[in-house]
Scaffold this motif. Structure first.
Motif, mmCIF file in Angstrom:
data_model
loop_
_atom_site.group_PDB
_atom_site.id
_atom_site.type_symbol
_atom_site.label_atom_id
_atom_site.label_comp_id
_atom_site.label_asym_id
_atom_site.label_seq_id
_atom_site.Cartn_x
_atom_site.Cartn_y
_atom_site.Cartn_z
ATOM 1 N N LYS A 1 0.879 6.847 2.556
ATOM 2 C CA LYS A 1 -0.211 7.663 3.120
ATOM 3 C C LYS A 1 -1.318 6.765 3.682
ATOM 4 O O LYS A 1 -1.840 7.019 4.760
ATOM 5 C CB LYS A 1 -0.767 8.597 2.045
ATOM 6 C CG LYS A 1 -1.752 9.601 2.576
ATOM 7 C CD LYS A 1 -2.164 10.577 1.511
ATOM 8 C CE LYS A 1 -3.081 11.618 2.098
ATOM 9 N NZ LYS A 1 -3.448 12.634 1.119
ATOM 10 N N ASP A 2 -1.663 5.703 2.952
ATOM 11 C CA ASP A 2 -2.674 4.763 3.447
ATOM 12 C C ASP A 2 -2.178 4.002 4.671
ATOM 13 O O ASP A 2 -2.929 3.745 5.609
ATOM 14 C CB ASP A 2 -3.087 3.768 2.353
ATOM 15 C CG ASP A 2 -3.899 4.429 1.250
ATOM 16 O OD1 ASP A 2 -4.416 5.552 1.465
ATOM 17 O OD2 ASP A 2 -4.009 3.829 0.164
ATOM 18 N N PHE A 3 -0.905 3.639 4.661
ATOM 19 C CA PHE A 3 -0.305 2.962 5.812
ATOM 20 C C PHE A 3 -0.382 3.864 7.044
ATOM 21 O O PHE A 3 -0.768 3.434 8.121
ATOM 22 C CB PHE A 3 1.153 2.604 5.480
ATOM 23 C CG PHE A 3 1.904 1.942 6.599
ATOM 24 C CD1 PHE A 3 1.703 0.607 6.894
ATOM 25 C CD2 PHE A 3 2.834 2.653 7.337
ATOM 26 C CE1 PHE A 3 2.411 -0.016 7.923
ATOM 27 C CE2 PHE A 3 3.555 2.039 8.351
ATOM 28 C CZ PHE A 3 3.333 0.710 8.650
ATOM 29 N N SER B 1 -2.431 6.205 7.697
ATOM 30 C CA SER B 1 -3.791 6.501 8.143
ATOM 31 C C SER B 1 -4.446 5.322 8.881
ATOM 32 O O SER B 1 -5.540 5.470 9.407
ATOM 33 C CB SER B 1 -4.663 6.924 6.960
ATOM 34 O OG SER B 1 -4.865 5.837 6.084
ATOM 35 N N ARG B 2 -3.757 4.188 8.928
ATOM 36 C CA ARG B 2 -4.306 3.053 9.667
ATOM 37 C C ARG B 2 -4.433 3.401 11.142
ATOM 38 O O ARG B 2 -3.576 4.081 11.710
ATOM 39 C CB ARG B 2 -3.429 1.810 9.498
ATOM 40 C CG ARG B 2 -3.552 1.177 8.163
ATOM 41 C CD ARG B 2 -2.740 -0.055 7.953
ATOM 42 N NE ARG B 2 -2.202 -0.705 9.139
ATOM 43 C CZ ARG B 2 -1.271 -1.646 9.100
ATOM 44 N NH1 ARG B 2 -0.786 -2.065 7.944
ATOM 45 N NH2 ARG B 2 -0.825 -2.186 10.197
ATOM 46 N N LEU C 1 0.839 -1.188 0.000
ATOM 47 C CA LEU C 1 0.000 0.000 0.000
ATOM 48 C C LEU C 1 0.876 1.241 0.000
ATOM 49 O O LEU C 1 2.073 1.165 0.313
ATOM 50 C CB LEU C 1 -0.945 0.000 1.204
ATOM 51 C CG LEU C 1 -0.381 -0.104 2.604
ATOM 52 C CD1 LEU C 1 -1.424 0.399 3.601
ATOM 53 C CD2 LEU C 1 -0.064 -1.536 2.955
ATOM 54 N N ASN C 2 0.296 2.375 -0.375
ATOM 55 C CA ASN C 2 1.116 3.589 -0.358
ATOM 56 C C ASN C 2 1.294 4.055 1.089
ATOM 57 O O ASN C 2 0.519 3.688 1.976
ATOM 58 C CB ASN C 2 0.558 4.673 -1.287
ATOM 59 C CG ASN C 2 -0.775 5.206 -0.850
ATOM 60 O OD1 ASN C 2 -0.990 5.493 0.316
ATOM 61 N ND2 ASN C 2 -1.689 5.347 -1.785
ATOM 62 N N HIS D 1 6.089 3.568 -0.943
ATOM 63 C CA HIS D 1 5.033 2.584 -0.746
ATOM 64 C C HIS D 1 5.510 1.645 0.362
ATOM 65 O O HIS D 1 6.709 1.555 0.627
ATOM 66 C CB HIS D 1 4.783 1.772 -2.019
ATOM 67 C CG HIS D 1 3.829 2.426 -2.953
ATOM 68 N ND1 HIS D 1 4.133 3.578 -3.645
ATOM 69 C CD2 HIS D 1 2.570 2.090 -3.309
ATOM 70 C CE1 HIS D 1 3.106 3.920 -4.398
ATOM 71 N NE2 HIS D 1 2.136 3.029 -4.206
ATOM 72 N N TYR E 1 5.358 10.846 2.216
ATOM 73 C CA TYR E 1 4.153 10.070 1.912
ATOM 74 C C TYR E 1 3.998 9.771 0.424
ATOM 75 O O TYR E 1 3.537 8.699 0.060
ATOM 76 C CB TYR E 1 2.905 10.785 2.417
ATOM 77 C CG TYR E 1 2.729 10.745 3.919
ATOM 78 C CD1 TYR E 1 3.719 10.248 4.763
ATOM 79 C CD2 TYR E 1 1.576 11.217 4.501
ATOM 80 C CE1 TYR E 1 3.550 10.214 6.139
ATOM 81 C CE2 TYR E 1 1.395 11.187 5.882
ATOM 82 C CZ TYR E 1 2.376 10.684 6.683
ATOM 83 O OH TYR E 1 2.209 10.637 8.033
ATOM 84 N N ASN E 2 4.354 10.697 -0.435
ATOM 85 C CA ASN E 2 4.225 10.473 -1.879
ATOM 86 C C ASN E 2 5.449 9.801 -2.486
ATOM 87 O O ASN E 2 5.428 9.427 -3.643
ATOM 88 C CB ASN E 2 3.967 11.797 -2.596
ATOM 89 C CG ASN E 2 2.626 12.371 -2.241
ATOM 90 O OD1 ASN E 2 1.676 11.640 -1.992
ATOM 91 N ND2 ASN E 2 2.543 13.689 -2.175
#
Length: 145
Positions: free
Chosen positions: A47-49, A51-52, A44-45, A68, A64-65
């Motif tokens: 940013k998604d990691f 936000s967990r 996962l990218n 991954h 973040y960008n």
């Protein structure tokens, strides 16, 4: 319940260089002799990691960008697999750094925030269990060519 996990932060450029990178890394992981690895990893990218709900991440947002996460969950691959994977990544894109991270995961976030550690050191023994907890340790991919 608190659990100890392991993941790699890999340069997002890999996905730009090779449009089939996601499929190729899945194929590579499926070749690993211990089939439990297939059950526990996710890609996962960053940013998604971050936000967990079970992750307490304190790193600069500009990362973040750029990365991954190849999350192995509570599966800790052996150093031979890790060396092989990093060598394979370096042959695709040798200019970036890869982050190694062992971290605590807990939905109540009762653990220290994940922060950055030293960058650029040469690692000869990639023993995942020897990494400092809750510190992202970046190493240059070019050392694995």
């Amino acid at each position: 319940m608190m659990s100890r996990f392991f993941c790699l932060l890999i340069p997002s450029k890999l996905f730009n260089i090779d449009k089939n990178f996601s499929q190729k890394i899945q194929e590579r992981i499926k070749k690993y002799p211990d089939k439990q690895l297939i059950l526990y990893y996710s890609l996962l990218n960053l940013k998604d990691f971050a936000s967990r709900q079970d992750i307490n991440l304190d790193i600069p947002s500009e990362l973040y960008n750029r990365y991954h996460v190849l999350d192995f969950s509570f599966y800790f691959p052996d150093s031979e697999f890790l060396q092989d994977l990093l060598s394979w990544l370096a042959n695709i894109y040798s200019y970036g750094n890869v982050g190694l991270l062992t971290y605590w995961s807990d939905h109540r976030q009762r653990y220290p925030a994940i922060t950055l550690d030293q960058t650029g050191k040469i690692i000869t023994d990639l023993s995942v269990k020897e990494l400092t907890l809750d510190k992202i340790f970046f190493v240059p991919l070019k050392q694995y060519i």
